[in-house]
Design a protein around this motif. Structure first.
Motif, PDB file in Angstrom:
ATOM      1  N   ASP A   1       0.785  -1.189  -0.346  1.00  0.00           N
ATOM      2  CA  ASP A   1      -0.361  -0.526   0.104  1.00  0.00           C
ATOM      3  C   ASP A   1       0.598   1.087  -0.096  1.00  0.00           C
ATOM      4  OD1 ASP A   1      -2.596  -1.700   0.119  1.00  0.00           O
ATOM      5  OD2 ASP A   1      -3.332  -1.175   1.806  1.00  0.00           O
TER       6      ASP A   1
ATOM      7  N   LYS B   1       2.446   1.773  -3.550  1.00  0.00           N
ATOM      8  CA  LYS B   1       1.479   1.650  -4.031  1.00  0.00           C
ATOM      9  C   LYS B   1       1.073   2.973  -4.625  1.00  0.00           C
ATOM     10  CE  LYS B   1      -2.616  -0.422  -5.084  1.00  0.00           C
ATOM     11  NZ  LYS B   1      -3.725  -1.128  -4.849  1.00  0.00           N
TER      12      LYS B   1
ATOM     13  N   HIS C   1       1.341   6.030  -7.290  1.00  0.00           N
ATOM     14  CA  HIS C   1      -0.127   7.316  -7.163  1.00  0.00           C
ATOM     15  C   HIS C   1       0.324   8.705  -7.558  1.00  0.00           C
ATOM     16  CE1 HIS C   1      -3.489   8.813  -6.994  1.00  0.00           C
ATOM     17  NE2 HIS C   1      -4.223   9.022  -5.600  1.00  0.00           N
TER      18      HIS C   1
ATOM     19  N   TRP D   1      -3.461   3.588 -10.463  1.00  0.00           N
ATOM     20  CA  TRP D   1      -2.943   3.435  -8.642  1.00  0.00           C
ATOM     21  C   TRP D   1      -3.251   1.653  -9.200  1.00  0.00           C
ATOM     22  CZ3 TRP D   1      -2.995   5.293  -4.726  1.00  0.00           C
ATOM     23  CH2 TRP D   1      -4.325   5.820  -3.934  1.00  0.00           C
TER      24      TRP D   1
END
Length: 154
Positions: free
Chosen positions: A31, A34, A38, A61
């Motif tokens: 996460d 990511k 992003h 994403w």
């Protein structure tokens, strides 16, 4: 225009620092990686729109483990934003940009507001990344504007 240029300089600095903190932490948290990707892709999407190009080819994403690729994207973004902003007249800040979001919905937004979005969006997600680093017991990195703006000591 001077303030926007200074804020963009902060963005380049903060992008580099947050990526350095992720590298140093050796995090495997998908996460957090990511989120970093992003931010880099969103900067690129908005620049494409400012340049009158489409942005549908970008996926905001996607998962990644490649911090080197993210760093390269941040560096390319910084270079392209510098070129863009140097060619921009103050009066152009209020010009309207027609674009479609990633879902294809049309919008019309001023250059000034798009640049403000880029600056604020990245700072929001860098805060999320820092929180995630702290939760992993890694050391978050200072990315506040005032830290950037203060005279360097030593």
């Amino acid at each position: 225009m001077k303030t926007i240029k200074r804020m963009l300089d902060h963005m380049y600095w903060a992008d580099g620092r947050i990526l350095g903190a992720l590298e140093e932490s050796k995090t495997q948290d998908k996460d957090l990686l990511k989120l970093a990707r992003h931010v880099a892709v969103a900067e690129r999407v908005w620049l494409s729109r400012l340049q009158g190009k489409g942005s549908a080819q970008y996926s905001l994403w996607e998962e990644t483990e490649d911090l080197t690729a993210i760093r390269k994207m941040f560096e390319e973004n910084a270079e392209q934003y510098r070129i863009y902003i140097e060619g921009l007249e103050e009066s152009a800040l209020d010009e309207m940009v027609d674009y479609a979001n990633q879902s294809g919905v049309p919008f019309r937004t001023s250059v000034r507001d798009i640049l403000s979005q880029v600056l604020l969006h990245g700072q929001y997600h860098r805060g999320q990344i820092n929180r995630g680093l702290r939760m992993e017991s890694a050391e978050p990195i200072q990315v506040d504007y005032i830290t950037f703006a203060r005279p360097k000591r030593g």
